[in-house]
Write a protein that holds these residues in place. Sequence first.
Motif, PDB file in Angstrom:
ATOM      1  N   ASP A 193       0.822  -1.206   0.000  1.00 34.71           N
ATOM      2  CA  ASP A 193       0.000   0.000   0.000  1.00 34.71           C
ATOM      3  C   ASP A 193       0.861   1.263   0.000  1.00 34.71           C
ATOM      4  O   ASP A 193       0.571   2.221  -0.719  1.00 34.71           O
ATOM      5  CB  ASP A 193      -0.944  -0.001   1.208  1.00 34.71           C
ATOM      6  N   ALA A 194       1.922   1.244   0.777  1.00 40.84           N
ATOM      7  CA  ALA A 194       2.814   2.408   0.819  1.00 40.84           C
ATOM      8  C   ALA A 194       3.485   2.625  -0.532  1.00 40.84           C
ATOM      9  O   ALA A 194       3.657   3.770  -0.980  1.00 40.84           O
ATOM     10  CB  ALA A 194       3.866   2.219   1.917  1.00 40.84           C
ATOM     11  N   GLU A 195       3.859   1.527  -1.189  1.00 44.01           N
ATOM     12  CA  GLU A 195       4.492   1.646  -2.507  1.00 44.01           C
ATOM     13  C   GLU A 195       3.510   2.206  -3.538  1.00 44.01           C
ATOM     14  O   GLU A 195       3.878   3.066  -4.360  1.00 44.01           O
ATOM     15  CB  GLU A 195       5.018   0.287  -2.961  1.00 44.01           C
ATOM     16  N   CYS A 196       2.273   1.739  -3.493  1.00 47.70           N
ATOM     17  CA  CYS A 196       1.245   2.261  -4.412  1.00 47.70           C
ATOM     18  C   CYS A 196       1.048   3.761  -4.190  1.00 47.70           C
ATOM     19  O   CYS A 196       0.949   4.537  -5.148  1.00 47.70           O
ATOM     20  CB  CYS A 196      -0.075   1.524  -4.208  1.00 47.70           C
ATOM     21  N   GLU A 197       0.997   4.176  -2.928  1.00 47.44           N
ATOM     22  CA  GLU A 197       0.820   5.593  -2.621  1.00 47.44           C
ATOM     23  C   GLU A 197       2.024   6.415  -3.069  1.00 47.44           C
ATOM     24  O   GLU A 197       1.881   7.549  -3.533  1.00 47.44           O
ATOM     25  CB  GLU A 197       0.581   5.778  -1.119  1.00 47.44           C
ATOM     26  N   LEU A 198       3.223   5.831  -2.940  1.00 48.79           N
ATOM     27  CA  LEU A 198       4.432   6.530  -3.386  1.00 48.79           C
ATOM     28  C   LEU A 198       4.387   6.781  -4.885  1.00 48.79           C
ATOM     29  O   LEU A 198       4.672   7.904  -5.350  1.00 48.79           O
ATOM     30  CB  LEU A 198       5.665   5.702  -3.015  1.00 48.79           C
ATOM     31  N   TRP A 199       4.046   5.745  -5.654  1.00 47.87           N
ATOM     32  CA  TRP A 199       3.952   5.902  -7.105  1.00 47.87           C
ATOM     33  C   TRP A 199       2.845   6.888  -7.460  1.00 47.87           C
ATOM     34  O   TRP A 199       3.015   7.734  -8.344  1.00 47.87           O
ATOM     35  CB  TRP A 199       3.704   4.543  -7.776  1.00 47.87           C
ATOM     36  N   ALA A 200       1.707   6.788  -6.771  1.00 50.69           N
ATOM     37  CA  ALA A 200       0.592   7.700  -7.047  1.00 50.69           C
ATOM     38  C   ALA A 200       0.977   9.145  -6.746  1.00 50.69           C
ATOM     39  O   ALA A 200       0.607  10.060  -7.490  1.00 50.69           O
ATOM     40  CB  ALA A 200      -0.632   7.289  -6.227  1.00 50.69           C
ATOM     41  N   ALA A 201       1.727   9.365  -5.665  1.00 51.30           N
ATOM     42  CA  ALA A 201       2.151  10.722  -5.313  1.00 51.30           C
ATOM     43  C   ALA A 201       3.065  11.301  -6.386  1.00 51.30           C
ATOM     44  O   ALA A 201       2.951  12.480  -6.741  1.00 51.30           O
ATOM     45  CB  ALA A 201       2.852  10.710  -3.957  1.00 51.30           C
ATOM     46  N   GLU A 202       3.978  10.484  -6.901  1.00 55.75           N
ATOM     47  CA  GLU A 202       4.865  10.960  -7.968  1.00 55.75           C
ATOM     48  C   GLU A 202       4.058  11.316  -9.221  1.00 55.75           C
ATOM     49  O   GLU A 202       4.298  12.336  -9.872  1.00 55.75           O
ATOM     50  CB  GLU A 202       5.911   9.896  -8.295  1.00 55.75           C
ATOM     51  N   ILE A 203       3.106  10.460  -9.546  1.00 55.19           N
ATOM     52  CA  ILE A 203       2.260  10.706 -10.723  1.00 55.19           C
ATOM     53  C   ILE A 203       1.389  11.933 -10.512  1.00 55.19           C
ATOM     54  O   ILE A 203       1.162  12.729 -11.429  1.00 55.19           O
ATOM     55  CB  ILE A 203       1.406   9.459 -11.028  1.00 55.19           C
ATOM     56  N   ASN A 204       0.923  12.122  -9.286  1.00 54.15           N
ATOM     57  CA  ASN A 204       0.014  13.234  -8.992  1.00 54.15           C
ATOM     58  C   ASN A 204       0.700  14.592  -9.087  1.00 54.15           C
ATOM     59  O   ASN A 204       0.038  15.617  -9.214  1.00 54.15           O
ATOM     60  CB  ASN A 204      -0.598  13.058  -7.599  1.00 54.15           C
ATOM     61  N   ALA A 205       2.025  14.596  -9.053  1.00 59.58           N
ATOM     62  CA  ALA A 205       2.763  15.858  -9.157  1.00 59.58           C
ATOM     63  C   ALA A 205       2.965  16.298 -10.611  1.00 59.58           C
ATOM     64  O   ALA A 205       3.470  17.388 -10.863  1.00 59.58           O
ATOM     65  CB  ALA A 205       4.127  15.713  -8.477  1.00 59.58           C
ATOM     66  N   LEU A 206       2.547  15.455 -11.548  1.00 58.22           N
ATOM     67  CA  LEU A 206       2.795  15.719 -12.962  1.00 58.22           C
ATOM     68  C   LEU A 206       1.589  16.359 -13.644  1.00 58.22           C
ATOM     69  O   LEU A 206       0.496  16.430 -13.082  1.00 58.22           O
ATOM     70  CB  LEU A 206       3.175  14.407 -13.658  1.00 58.22           C
ATOM     71  N   SER A 207       1.787  16.783 -14.870  1.00 61.33           N
ATOM     72  CA  SER A 207       0.726  17.426 -15.648  1.00 61.33           C
ATOM     73  C   SER A 207      -0.336  16.418 -16.062  1.00 61.33           C
ATOM     74  O   SER A 207      -0.021  15.442 -16.757  1.00 61.33           O
ATOM     75  CB  SER A 207       1.319  18.070 -16.909  1.00 61.33           C
ATOM     76  N   PRO A 208      -1.593  16.615 -15.656  1.00 58.09           N
ATOM     77  CA  PRO A 208      -2.638  15.664 -16.034  1.00 58.09           C
ATOM     78  C   PRO A 208      -2.860  15.582 -17.544  1.00 58.09           C
ATOM     79  O   PRO A 208      -3.122  14.504 -18.078  1.00 58.09           O
ATOM     80  CB  PRO A 208      -3.885  16.170 -15.311  1.00 58.09           C
ATOM     81  N   THR A 209      -2.741  16.703 -18.221  1.00 53.06           N
ATOM     82  CA  THR A 209      -2.946  16.687 -19.667  1.00 53.06           C
ATOM     83  C   THR A 209      -1.821  15.945 -20.371  1.00 53.06           C
ATOM     84  O   THR A 209      -2.054  15.157 -21.293  1.00 53.06           O
ATOM     85  CB  THR A 209      -3.058  18.119 -20.205  1.00 53.06           C
ATOM     86  N   ALA A 210      -0.597  16.180 -19.934  1.00 50.94           N
ATOM     87  CA  ALA A 210       0.541  15.477 -20.530  1.00 50.94           C
ATOM     88  C   ALA A 210       0.430  13.973 -20.295  1.00 50.94           C
ATOM     89  O   ALA A 210       0.738  13.171 -21.186  1.00 50.94           O
ATOM     90  CB  ALA A 210       1.848  16.013 -19.950  1.00 50.94           C
ATOM     91  N   LEU A 211       0.004  13.586 -19.101  1.00 47.06           N
ATOM     92  CA  LEU A 211      -0.175  12.155 -18.807  1.00 47.06           C
ATOM     93  C   LEU A 211      -1.259  11.553 -19.693  1.00 47.06           C
ATOM     94  O   LEU A 211      -1.094  10.456 -20.242  1.00 47.06           O
ATOM     95  CB  LEU A 211      -0.534  11.968 -17.330  1.00 47.06           C
TER      96      LEU A 211
END
Length: 265
Positions: A193-211
């Motif tokens: 769960d902590a690893e999933c949240e870590l990856w999600a946090a990194e992704i959440n810092a990025l541009s939603p449109t670019a993703l």
Amino acid sequence: MSQTFKDILYTVSENAVHITINRPEVYNAFRTQTVEELIQAFRMADEEKTVNCVIFGGAGDKAFCTGGDQKVHLSDDGLYGPRGMVGLPIEELQSAIRDCRKVVIARVQGYAIGGGHVFATICDLTLAADTAQFGQMGPKVGSADPGFGTAYLARIVGEKKAREIWFLCRRYTAQQALEMGLVNKVVPKDELDAECELWAAEINALSPTALALSKRSFNADSENIRGISFMGVAAVKGFYQTEESKEGVRAFNEKRKPDFKKYAS
């Protein structure tokens, strides 16, 4: 957007939408209602503005998802009647996962078997606990996934390995799945769960449109598989009406070895 679900859980955390199949008593096997609710959930997640990621998982310790619930195979199992080519709109759910503009992470803590294996395959990323197991069982129960579960799987793990997975119906450990490219990272179960949240946090810092543009670009390269899937599911619909396919379901529910040969044409 509010929605009450019976078979799944839907929550939004700081970094991700969490969509969880909540049927641990049947190893998170899906029925028609489950599929319908998952379609609604992924469409809701697609419109969620606060995060860039979906974490898709299964409740309990035992399973991510073990595919279709064979006890309600092709039946009207409650609120929803049969829909889609094979009685449940599985091809629509697969499209909902791929079409969702969010990065979808499969959180696999246990069994990812059959249709659950296909879900893990088509998610953008897969994080697994060291207790996870992957594998197909379609030919064991008179079923198949002619599209993303086969053709797209071959793009990920290679043609020979994909054929092995389907033609032998073996189980693979999380480490083996990592080595074949089916999984992005394996961690101890209590760290998943902590690893999933870590990856999600990194992704959440990025541009939603670019993703979203990146995801659409990746999908465009394999979009022809959607057409293969729709044609293949039409063939599977006919196969499900045969005694050969029905023998697989009967044998599974009766906990015996199926005798397919006496029905094969």
